[in-house]
Write a protein that holds these residues in place. Structure first.
Motif, mmCIF file in Angstrom:
data_model
loop_
_atom_site.group_PDB
_atom_site.id
_atom_site.type_symbol
_atom_site.label_atom_id
_atom_site.label_comp_id
_atom_site.label_asym_id
_atom_site.label_seq_id
_atom_site.Cartn_x
_atom_site.Cartn_y
_atom_site.Cartn_z
ATOM 1 N N ASP A 38 0.810 -1.224 0.000
ATOM 2 C CA ASP A 38 0.000 0.000 0.000
ATOM 3 C C ASP A 38 0.842 1.272 0.000
ATOM 4 O O ASP A 38 0.330 2.345 0.291
ATOM 5 C CB ASP A 38 -0.965 0.010 1.192
ATOM 6 N N GLN A 39 2.120 1.164 -0.339
ATOM 7 C CA GLN A 39 2.931 2.376 -0.436
ATOM 8 C C GLN A 39 2.470 3.247 -1.608
ATOM 9 O O GLN A 39 1.931 2.746 -2.589
ATOM 10 C CB GLN A 39 4.416 2.055 -0.644
ATOM 11 N N VAL A 40 2.745 4.532 -1.480
ATOM 12 C CA VAL A 40 2.534 5.458 -2.587
ATOM 13 C C VAL A 40 3.886 6.023 -2.990
ATOM 14 O O VAL A 40 4.872 5.905 -2.254
ATOM 15 C CB VAL A 40 1.569 6.606 -2.195
ATOM 16 N N THR A 41 3.939 6.633 -4.154
ATOM 17 C CA THR A 41 5.163 7.291 -4.619
ATOM 18 C C THR A 41 4.852 8.757 -4.917
ATOM 19 O O THR A 41 3.880 9.055 -5.619
ATOM 20 C CB THR A 41 5.722 6.618 -5.880
ATOM 21 N N LEU A 42 5.670 9.634 -4.356
ATOM 22 C CA LEU A 42 5.532 11.072 -4.583
ATOM 23 C C LEU A 42 6.584 11.505 -5.594
ATOM 24 O O LEU A 42 7.771 11.230 -5.420
ATOM 25 C CB LEU A 42 5.723 11.830 -3.272
ATOM 26 N N CYS A 43 6.149 12.177 -6.644
ATOM 27 C CA CYS A 43 7.038 12.568 -7.733
ATOM 28 C C CYS A 43 7.097 14.089 -7.835
ATOM 29 O O CYS A 43 6.095 14.745 -8.120
ATOM 30 C CB CYS A 43 6.520 11.984 -9.042
ATOM 31 N N PHE A 44 8.280 14.657 -7.592
ATOM 32 C CA PHE A 44 8.482 16.097 -7.741
ATOM 33 C C PHE A 44 9.033 16.414 -9.134
ATOM 34 O O PHE A 44 9.864 15.683 -9.666
ATOM 35 C CB PHE A 44 9.482 16.611 -6.700
ATOM 36 N N PHE A 45 8.590 17.529 -9.687
ATOM 37 C CA PHE A 45 9.146 18.033 -10.945
ATOM 38 C C PHE A 45 8.764 19.501 -11.070
ATOM 39 O O PHE A 45 7.884 19.995 -10.354
ATOM 40 C CB PHE A 45 8.629 17.239 -12.155
ATOM 41 N N GLY A 46 9.420 20.206 -11.972
ATOM 42 C CA GLY A 46 9.151 21.621 -12.147
ATOM 43 C C GLY A 46 8.193 21.893 -13.285
ATOM 44 O O GLY A 46 7.822 20.995 -14.050
ATOM 45 N N ASP A 47 7.792 23.156 -13.430
ATOM 46 C CA ASP A 47 6.850 23.531 -14.489
ATOM 47 C C ASP A 47 7.422 23.266 -15.874
ATOM 48 O O ASP A 47 6.683 22.973 -16.813
ATOM 49 C CB ASP A 47 6.459 25.004 -14.340
ATOM 50 N N GLY A 48 8.754 23.337 -16.019
ATOM 51 C CA GLY A 48 9.354 23.073 -17.320
ATOM 52 C C GLY A 48 9.197 21.634 -17.771
ATOM 53 O O GLY A 48 9.257 21.346 -18.974
ATOM 54 N N ALA A 49 8.976 20.724 -16.828
ATOM 55 C CA ALA A 49 8.890 19.297 -17.164
ATOM 56 C C ALA A 49 7.539 18.896 -17.739
ATOM 57 O O ALA A 49 7.422 17.821 -18.331
ATOM 58 C CB ALA A 49 9.178 18.447 -15.920
#
Length: 324
Positions: free
Chosen positions: A122-133
């Motif tokens: 039941d883990q989740v994954t948090l994905c960070f990225f910028g507006d350019g992506a």
């Protein structure tokens, strides 16, 4: 948030002193977006970062000592000095990795969420990225497959308004990034990225939804980068943003100042805040000393920790070195 701010300020000083090789991308000004999202996670939840991700491992719980040593390319670093500032990873607190490639972490986070689904956890994954992506093809491909398979992933766009020197208005026909979520059948939420509470609430709802098997969420945290795209970078020609704009954000929209106001209103005293500041400053000093005292990796260990595939008979070649 204060730990991230002081860590990066000290990192920039060490970079100026020649103790940190390569480049240094500061996230000063974006601390609330980082911490608010990370606070919604468990230690065993995954996270991917970007080229501007010194602060994200701190938000996820990594130790400052090993992070500073990694910036310095030392053996005591979080990746034994092999990764540097754009490639932090620490499985003990769920940091899958970071990438210097714009949008590079998006398909990795999607794959992580798929792995969780296949393994029945039941883990989740948090994905960070910028507006350019968000104009990268991997953004669209990943969101589409995550929505189709209802993968437990939270896509968190740190929209600081500029992809290096290009504004959102100049690069996107639809500048409201959260609206893109509708094209993939997932919720799209825009929050004040300078408010740690607002980011946390949005992330917590997305995490609850993902754990329940309801699929991904796109969160757009509107934030601001106080420093240049890269520390020490000089942009020739006309400035792409005004000094007035930068100073206004520093004066009126500093996420740490904003949250200090909230804490004072809730009864936290100035003495309490000073104690936090003192503790953070001391921990950063210790991290710098740890990094400086840590040895550099030995040349003969260069191929260590690299993927080693026996694709040519009994021989294995890694980075041009015959391991046999």
């Amino acid at each position: 948030m204060l730990r991230i701010r002081r860590f990066e300020e000290e990192g920039m000083r060490q970079f100026e002193n020649g103790k940190i090789p390569g480049w240094f991308h500061s996230s000063v000004g974006q601390e609330a977006a980082i911490v608010g999202a990370c606070l919604a996670l468990r230690d065993d939840d995954g996270m991917t970062g970007t080229h501007r991700s010194h602060g994200h491992p701190i938000g996820k719980g990594a130790h400052l000592d090993a992070l500073m040593a990694e910036l310095m390319g030392k053996e005591g670093g979080i990746c034994k000095g092999r990764g540097g500032s754009m490639h932090f990873a620490d499985n003990s607190v769920g940091i899958i990795g970071e990438s210097g490639i714009v949008g590079g972490g998006i398909p990795i986070a999607t794959g992580s969420a798929f792995s969780t689904r296949v393994r029945g956890f039941d883990q989740v994954t948090l994905c960070f990225f910028g507006d350019g992506a968000v104009n990268q093809g991997t953004f669209h491909e990943s969101l589409n497959i995550a929505a189709l398979w209802k993968l437990p992933v939270i896509y968190c766009c740190e929209n600081n308004g500029y992809a290096m020197t290009t504004s959102v208005a100049q690069s996107q026909g639809q500048p409201d990034i959260a609206l893109r979520a509708a094209g993939y059948g997932m919720p799209g939420v825009t929050v004040d990225g300078q408010s740690v509470g607002a980011v946390y609430e949005a992330a917590a709802q997305a995490v609850t939804r993902a754990r329940a098997g309801e699929g991904p969420t796109l969160i757009v945290a509107n934030t601001y980068r106080f420093d240049e795209h890269m520390f020490g970078l000089v942009i020739p020609g006309e400035p792409y943003r005004s000094v007035k704009e930068i100073e206004t954000y520093k004066r009126d929209r500093d996420p740490i100042d904003l949250y200090c106001t909230v804490l004072l209103e809730e009864g936290i005293t100035e003495k309490n805040l000073r104690a936090i500041e003192d503790e953070v400053v001391e921990s950063v000093k210790q991290a710098v000393q740890f990094g400086l005292n840590s040895p550099l990796p030995r040349l003969e260990t260069l191929p260590d920790y690299m993927f080693n595939s026996p694709i040519a008979g009994h021989h294995s070649f890694v980075a041009g070195v015959d391991r046999n």
